[in-house]
Design a protein around this motif. Structure first.
Motif, PDB file in Angstrom:
ATOM      1  N   ARG A  57       0.794  -1.229   0.000  1.00  0.00           N
ATOM      2  CA  ARG A  57       0.000   0.000   0.000  1.00  0.00           C
ATOM      3  C   ARG A  57       0.824   1.274   0.000  1.00  0.00           C
ATOM      4  O   ARG A  57       0.430   2.271  -0.591  1.00  0.00           O
ATOM      5  N   SER A  58       1.965   1.278   0.685  1.00  0.00           N
ATOM      6  CA  SER A  58       2.735   2.523   0.802  1.00  0.00           C
ATOM      7  C   SER A  58       4.216   2.238   1.044  1.00  0.00           C
ATOM      8  O   SER A  58       4.609   1.096   1.256  1.00  0.00           O
ATOM      9  N   ASP A  59       5.004   3.326   1.028  1.00  0.00           N
ATOM     10  CA  ASP A  59       6.436   3.246   1.345  1.00  0.00           C
ATOM     11  C   ASP A  59       6.695   3.317   2.849  1.00  0.00           C
ATOM     12  O   ASP A  59       7.842   3.299   3.277  1.00  0.00           O
ATOM     13  N   GLN A  60       5.666   3.445   3.635  1.00  0.00           N
ATOM     14  CA  GLN A  60       5.820   3.581   5.082  1.00  0.00           C
ATOM     15  C   GLN A  60       6.282   2.272   5.721  1.00  0.00           C
ATOM     16  O   GLN A  60       5.799   1.199   5.363  1.00  0.00           O
ATOM     17  N   GLY A  61       7.193   2.345   6.677  1.00  0.00           N
ATOM     18  CA  GLY A  61       7.589   1.192   7.468  1.00  0.00           C
ATOM     19  C   GLY A  61       8.404   0.150   6.733  1.00  0.00           C
ATOM     20  O   GLY A  61       9.165   0.458   5.818  1.00  0.00           O
ATOM     21  N   VAL A  62       8.221  -1.090   7.167  1.00  0.00           N
ATOM     22  CA  VAL A  62       8.991  -2.211   6.629  1.00  0.00           C
ATOM     23  C   VAL A  62       8.075  -3.370   6.257  1.00  0.00           C
ATOM     24  O   VAL A  62       6.954  -3.473   6.736  1.00  0.00           O
ATOM     25  N   ILE A  63       8.608  -4.241   5.417  1.00  0.00           N
ATOM     26  CA  ILE A  63       7.976  -5.518   5.122  1.00  0.00           C
ATOM     27  C   ILE A  63       8.725  -6.553   5.955  1.00  0.00           C
ATOM     28  O   ILE A  63       9.954  -6.659   5.872  1.00  0.00           O
ATOM     29  N   ALA A  64       7.991  -7.283   6.773  1.00  0.00           N
ATOM     30  CA  ALA A  64       8.589  -8.308   7.629  1.00  0.00           C
ATOM     31  C   ALA A  64       8.200  -9.687   7.094  1.00  0.00           C
ATOM     32  O   ALA A  64       7.023  -9.950   6.839  1.00  0.00           O
ATOM     33  N   VAL A  65       9.201 -10.541   6.904  1.00  0.00           N
ATOM     34  CA  VAL A  65       8.975 -11.902   6.411  1.00  0.00           C
ATOM     35  C   VAL A  65       9.413 -12.871   7.507  1.00  0.00           C
ATOM     36  O   VAL A  65      10.582 -12.902   7.888  1.00  0.00           O
ATOM     37  N   THR A  66       8.451 -13.648   7.999  1.00  0.00           N
ATOM     38  CA  THR A  66       8.732 -14.637   9.038  1.00  0.00           C
ATOM     39  C   THR A  66       8.901 -15.993   8.356  1.00  0.00           C
ATOM     40  O   THR A  66       8.045 -16.410   7.570  1.00  0.00           O
ATOM     41  N   VAL A  67      10.010 -16.658   8.663  1.00  0.00           N
ATOM     42  CA  VAL A  67      10.341 -17.948   8.052  1.00  0.00           C
ATOM     43  C   VAL A  67      10.018 -19.058   9.050  1.00  0.00           C
ATOM     44  O   VAL A  67      10.535 -19.059  10.177  1.00  0.00           O
ATOM     45  N   TYR A  68       9.175 -19.995   8.608  1.00  0.00           N
ATOM     46  CA  TYR A  68       8.802 -21.142   9.443  1.00  0.00           C
ATOM     47  C   TYR A  68       9.389 -22.420   8.862  1.00  0.00           C
ATOM     48  O   TYR A  68       9.419 -22.593   7.644  1.00  0.00           O
ATOM     49  N   PRO A  69       9.815 -23.352   9.725  1.00  0.00           N
ATOM     50  CA  PRO A  69      10.358 -24.634   9.252  1.00  0.00           C
ATOM     51  C   PRO A  69       9.238 -25.538   8.750  1.00  0.00           C
ATOM     52  O   PRO A  69       8.044 -25.245   8.934  1.00  0.00           O
ATOM     53  N   ASP A  70       9.612 -26.657   8.160  1.00  0.00           N
ATOM     54  CA  ASP A  70       8.658 -27.645   7.654  1.00  0.00           C
ATOM     55  C   ASP A  70       8.098 -28.459   8.818  1.00  0.00           C
ATOM     56  O   ASP A  70       8.378 -29.645   8.974  1.00  0.00           O
ATOM     57  N   VAL A 124       4.104 -12.935   5.756  1.00  0.00           N
ATOM     58  CA  VAL A 124       4.580 -11.585   5.460  1.00  0.00           C
ATOM     59  C   VAL A 124       3.584 -10.575   6.025  1.00  0.00           C
ATOM     60  O   VAL A 124       2.374 -10.782   5.924  1.00  0.00           O
ATOM     61  N   TYR A 125       4.088  -9.504   6.619  1.00  0.00           N
ATOM     62  CA  TYR A 125       3.197  -8.406   6.982  1.00  0.00           C
ATOM     63  C   TYR A 125       3.880  -7.077   6.731  1.00  0.00           C
ATOM     64  O   TYR A 125       5.096  -6.968   6.750  1.00  0.00           O
ATOM     65  N   HIS A 126       3.046  -6.074   6.449  1.00  0.00           N
ATOM     66  CA  HIS A 126       3.530  -4.726   6.198  1.00  0.00           C
ATOM     67  C   HIS A 126       3.442  -3.966   7.513  1.00  0.00           C
ATOM     68  O   HIS A 126       2.368  -3.532   7.923  1.00  0.00           O
TER      69      HIS A 126
END
Length: 167
Positions: free
Chosen positions: A55-68, A108-110
């Motif tokens: 949606r915007s340039d504000q903040g960060v994109i956080a990617v959480t990695v989960y194992p199998d 993923v969350y913004h």
């Protein structure tokens, strides 16, 4: 001709002597390196990710990695790590290191307010910020099943797209 071949054979030794490095070779061809710096703990396995509908340039994109492991998916303390990159409106591209080839799930969350947490609202704890998952499951009316977001990474350098949804 002999001089050219000898020069080629001496080139790796010269590079090492000058403090350089010799490119690794796999099956007769150069190993592909990430185009940009990768997020996460460094490893030999990485994934290019495009996050769509930011949606915007504000903040960060956080990617959480989960194992199998379906028992660790979306559980507090169940992830391997969280990688963050600056948000870019419309599409955010990133490179993500993974521990090794295999199967993972990505959430993923913004984080638009850059609070470091996934903001939620209401008694059900619905997301207040944009979110998405590997595999882009069609419906998220209820708690996601791990099998719907599994991402197989059989070799390094692959690409995937994750589409964000905003409440």
């Amino acid at each position: 001709m002999m001089r050219s071949i000898r020069s080629l054979l001496l080139f790796p030794a010269l590079l090492l002597a000058l403090g350089g490095s010799v490119p690794a070779l796999a099956a007769g061809s150069a190993v592909r390196q990430p185009a940009t710096a990768c997020a996460g703990p460094p490893s030999d396995t990485w994934l290019d990710i495009t996050i769509d509908k930011v949606r915007s340039d504000q903040g960060v994109i956080a990617v959480t990695v989960y194992p199998d492991d379906p028992h660790k998916f979306l559980i507090d303390g169940g992830s391997l790590y969280v990688a963050r990159v600056p948000a870019r409106a419309d599409k955010t591209r990133m490179c993500l290191f993974l521990p090794h080839t295999g199967v993972y799930a990505l959430a993923v969350y913004h984080d638009e307010d850059n609070s470091g947490t996934w903001n939620r609202v209401g008694p059900m704890g619905l997301p207040a910020e944009g979110f998405g998952f590997s595999g882009n499951p069609g419906s998220i009316e209820s708690l996601l099943a791990f099998h719907s977001v599994r991402l197989s990474v059989p070799k390094t350098g692959l690409s995937t797209h994750i589409r964000l949804r905003y409440p």
